[in-house]
Design a protein around this motif. Structure first.
Motif, mmCIF file in Angstrom:
data_model
loop_
_atom_site.group_PDB
_atom_site.id
_atom_site.type_symbol
_atom_site.label_atom_id
_atom_site.label_comp_id
_atom_site.label_asym_id
_atom_site.label_seq_id
_atom_site.Cartn_x
_atom_site.Cartn_y
_atom_site.Cartn_z
ATOM 1 N N MET A 282 51.226 25.404 113.088
ATOM 2 C CA MET A 282 50.383 26.283 112.312
ATOM 3 C C MET A 282 48.928 26.017 112.690
ATOM 4 O O MET A 282 48.464 24.889 112.645
ATOM 5 C CB MET A 282 50.610 26.015 110.820
ATOM 6 C CG MET A 282 49.702 26.820 109.949
ATOM 7 S SD MET A 282 49.856 26.511 108.174
ATOM 8 C CE MET A 282 51.541 26.890 107.886
ATOM 9 N N LYS A 283 48.247 27.055 113.062
ATOM 10 C CA LYS A 283 46.818 26.955 113.351
ATOM 11 C C LYS A 283 46.043 27.014 112.038
ATOM 12 O O LYS A 283 46.543 27.512 111.030
ATOM 13 C CB LYS A 283 46.367 28.117 114.219
ATOM 14 C CG LYS A 283 46.737 28.019 115.659
ATOM 15 C CD LYS A 283 46.104 29.189 116.406
ATOM 16 C CE LYS A 283 46.199 28.991 117.891
ATOM 17 N NZ LYS A 283 45.534 30.082 118.608
ATOM 18 N N ASN A 284 44.805 26.546 112.086
ATOM 19 C CA ASN A 284 43.949 26.672 110.913
ATOM 20 C C ASN A 284 42.486 26.732 111.358
ATOM 21 O O ASN A 284 42.156 26.360 112.479
ATOM 22 C CB ASN A 284 44.185 25.534 109.926
ATOM 23 C CG ASN A 284 43.727 24.198 110.446
ATOM 24 O OD1 ASN A 284 42.532 23.932 110.505
ATOM 25 N ND2 ASN A 284 44.670 23.347 110.852
ATOM 26 N N ILE B 66 50.086 24.129 97.422
ATOM 27 C CA ILE B 66 49.020 23.840 96.469
ATOM 28 C C ILE B 66 47.768 23.355 97.185
ATOM 29 O O ILE B 66 46.655 23.816 96.902
ATOM 30 C CB ILE B 66 49.487 22.820 95.412
ATOM 31 C CG1 ILE B 66 50.555 23.462 94.525
ATOM 32 C CG2 ILE B 66 48.323 22.306 94.577
ATOM 33 C CD1 ILE B 66 51.252 22.510 93.589
ATOM 34 N N LEU B 67 47.922 22.451 98.138
ATOM 35 C CA LEU B 67 46.763 21.954 98.878
ATOM 36 C C LEU B 67 46.116 23.069 99.696
ATOM 37 O O LEU B 67 44.891 23.183 99.735
ATOM 38 C CB LEU B 67 47.156 20.781 99.783
ATOM 39 C CG LEU B 67 46.033 20.157 100.609
ATOM 40 C CD1 LEU B 67 44.837 19.761 99.741
ATOM 41 C CD2 LEU B 67 46.559 18.965 101.384
ATOM 42 N N ALA B 68 46.918 23.908 100.316
ATOM 43 C CA ALA B 68 46.378 25.038 101.081
ATOM 44 C C ALA B 68 45.565 25.959 100.176
ATOM 45 O O ALA B 68 44.480 26.422 100.556
ATOM 46 C CB ALA B 68 47.501 25.802 101.764
ATOM 47 N N LEU B 69 46.066 26.215 98.986
ATOM 48 C CA LEU B 69 45.346 27.074 98.041
ATOM 49 C C LEU B 69 44.057 26.417 97.561
ATOM 50 O O LEU B 69 43.028 27.095 97.402
ATOM 51 C CB LEU B 69 46.247 27.430 96.860
ATOM 52 C CG LEU B 69 47.407 28.365 97.191
ATOM 53 C CD1 LEU B 69 48.383 28.440 96.024
ATOM 54 C CD2 LEU B 69 46.911 29.753 97.570
ATOM 55 N N THR C 266 38.074 31.920 99.790
ATOM 56 C CA THR C 266 38.878 32.871 100.550
ATOM 57 C C THR C 266 40.337 32.663 100.194
ATOM 58 O O THR C 266 40.647 31.892 99.290
ATOM 59 C CB THR C 266 38.613 32.711 102.073
ATOM 60 O OG1 THR C 266 39.212 33.799 102.761
ATOM 61 C CG2 THR C 266 39.119 31.408 102.618
ATOM 62 N N ASN C 267 41.227 33.351 100.890
ATOM 63 C CA ASN C 267 42.653 33.149 100.634
ATOM 64 C C ASN C 267 43.256 32.252 101.719
ATOM 65 O O ASN C 267 42.672 32.074 102.789
ATOM 66 C CB ASN C 267 43.397 34.480 100.527
ATOM 67 C CG ASN C 267 43.251 35.339 101.754
ATOM 68 O OD1 ASN C 267 43.386 34.852 102.872
ATOM 69 N ND2 ASN C 267 42.979 36.609 101.564
ATOM 70 N N ALA C 268 44.393 31.692 101.414
ATOM 71 C CA ALA C 268 45.034 30.740 102.335
ATOM 72 C C ALA C 268 45.364 31.388 103.674
ATOM 73 O O ALA C 268 45.279 30.739 104.720
ATOM 74 C CB ALA C 268 46.291 30.158 101.694
ATOM 75 N N GLU C 269 45.730 32.661 103.663
ATOM 76 C CA GLU C 269 46.079 33.346 104.909
ATOM 77 C C GLU C 269 44.898 33.471 105.861
ATOM 78 O O GLU C 269 45.076 33.610 107.064
ATOM 79 C CB GLU C 269 46.648 34.750 104.629
ATOM 80 C CG GLU C 269 47.984 34.742 103.931
ATOM 81 C CD GLU C 269 47.867 34.631 102.416
ATOM 82 O OE1 GLU C 269 46.729 34.584 101.864
ATOM 83 O OE2 GLU C 269 48.908 34.570 101.760
ATOM 84 N N PHE D 3 44.960 29.515 107.224
ATOM 85 C CA PHE D 3 46.185 29.012 107.852
ATOM 86 C C PHE D 3 46.925 30.157 108.528
ATOM 87 O O PHE D 3 47.294 31.132 107.873
ATOM 88 C CB PHE D 3 47.070 28.327 106.818
ATOM 89 C CG PHE D 3 46.390 27.141 106.193
ATOM 90 C CD1 PHE D 3 46.381 25.919 106.840
ATOM 91 C CD2 PHE D 3 45.741 27.254 104.981
ATOM 92 C CE1 PHE D 3 45.734 24.826 106.286
ATOM 93 C CE2 PHE D 3 45.094 26.171 104.412
ATOM 94 C CZ PHE D 3 45.086 24.954 105.068
ATOM 95 N N ILE D 4 47.125 30.030 109.838
ATOM 96 C CA ILE D 4 47.702 31.112 110.640
ATOM 97 C C ILE D 4 49.028 30.653 111.240
ATOM 98 O O ILE D 4 49.072 29.670 111.982
ATOM 99 C CB ILE D 4 46.738 31.535 111.780
ATOM 100 C CG1 ILE D 4 45.403 31.988 111.187
ATOM 101 C CG2 ILE D 4 47.340 32.619 112.637
ATOM 102 C CD1 ILE D 4 44.325 30.960 111.271
ATOM 103 N N LEU D 5 50.103 31.369 110.908
ATOM 104 C CA LEU D 5 51.409 31.052 111.487
ATOM 105 C C LEU D 5 51.446 31.502 112.934
ATOM 106 O O LEU D 5 50.969 32.575 113.276
ATOM 107 C CB LEU D 5 52.518 31.775 110.725
ATOM 108 C CG LEU D 5 52.919 31.193 109.383
ATOM 109 C CD1 LEU D 5 53.955 32.098 108.716
ATOM 110 C CD2 LEU D 5 53.476 29.798 109.535
#
Length: 68
Positions: A1-3, A43-46, A54-57, A60-62
């Motif tokens: 997963m990229k971020n 939860i940590l991503a949120l 911003t939003n998690a999406e 964090f990029i699949l």
């Protein structure tokens, strides 16, 4: 997963340690997430996304390999 955590940290003038303090994890955890060695819980991503308003999406990029 990229971020994009490193980019977002730079935009918000935050160190890994400062972000870690805000989301109640270690600096090492933030580093591991940034380099792709650790995938955070939902939860940590949120929490991280909320710090950057911003939003998690957006952070964090699949990737295709994440689906397999």
């Amino acid at each position: 997963m990229k971020n994009t955590i490193k980019v977002e940290r730079a935009k918000h003038d935050l160190t890994q340690a400062a972000l870690a303090d805000k989301v109640n994890v270690s600096r090492q955890t933030i580093n591991s997430i940034e380099i792709g060695k650790f995938v955070p819980s939902s939860i940590l991503a949120l929490k991280i996304a909320a710090i950057f308003d911003t939003n998690a999406e957006a952070i964090f990029i699949l990737e295709d390999k994440d689906w397999k």
